[in-house]
Design an enzyme around this catalytic site. Structure first.
Site, PDB file in Angstrom:
ATOM      1  N   CYS A  30       0.902  -1.329   0.000  1.00  0.00           N
ATOM      2  CA  CYS A  30       0.191   0.044  -0.101  1.00  0.00           C
ATOM      3  C   CYS A  30       0.704   1.113   0.073  1.00  0.00           C
ATOM      4  O   CYS A  30       1.531   1.529   1.103  1.00  0.00           O
ATOM      5  CB  CYS A  30      -0.910  -0.012   1.236  1.00  0.00           C
ATOM      6  SG  CYS A  30      -1.925   1.480   1.452  1.00  0.00           S
ATOM      7  N   CYS A  33      -0.191   3.908   2.608  1.00  0.00           N
ATOM      8  CA  CYS A  33       0.163   3.354   3.982  1.00  0.00           C
ATOM      9  C   CYS A  33       1.571   3.940   4.280  1.00  0.00           C
ATOM     10  O   CYS A  33       2.023   4.486   5.188  1.00  0.00           O
ATOM     11  CB  CYS A  33       0.006   1.915   3.984  1.00  0.00           C
ATOM     12  SG  CYS A  33      -1.533   1.190   3.699  1.00  0.00           S
TER      13      CYS A  33
END
Length: 105
Positions: A30, A33
């Site tokens: 991600c 993230c």
């Protein structure tokens, strides 16, 4: 207080031994993230006097912790008070996470 990496093995114990907990759910793949990680660390350092525990949980390798917060998207944030889920937000904006954390006060 630094951000603590948590897994299914210690997640419940961390919730039970800390009154106020903020969790960031992430995955290694991600991008958002990864981009949010330094912000989350900065927030943890700024709030260390308030007794709030900050946790990083890999949503892919900790399915039980993920289920507790009903994670739908990544990055995903949850706040717990006295072991109980208080609120969640799926966001990559610092303001949204700060607003979520303010629910702990």
């Amino acid at each position: 207080m630094p951000v603590t990496k948590a897994t299914d093995a210690d997640f419940q114990t961390l919730l039970e031994t800390n009154d106020k907990v903020v969790v960031k759910y992430y995955a290694d793949w991600c991008g958002n993230c990864r981009l949010f990680s330094p912000k989350f660390k900065r927030m943890a350092e700024a709030m260390q006097e308030q007794g709030i525990k900050f946790l990083d949980v890999n949503a892919e390798t900790s399915p039980e912790a993920r289920k507790l917060a009903s994670v739908t998207n990544l990055p995903f944030f949850a706040v717990f008070r006295n072991g109980e889920l208080l609120d969640t937000v799926a966001a990559s904006k610092e303001e949204a996470v700060a607003a979520l954390i303010s629910r702990l006060n």
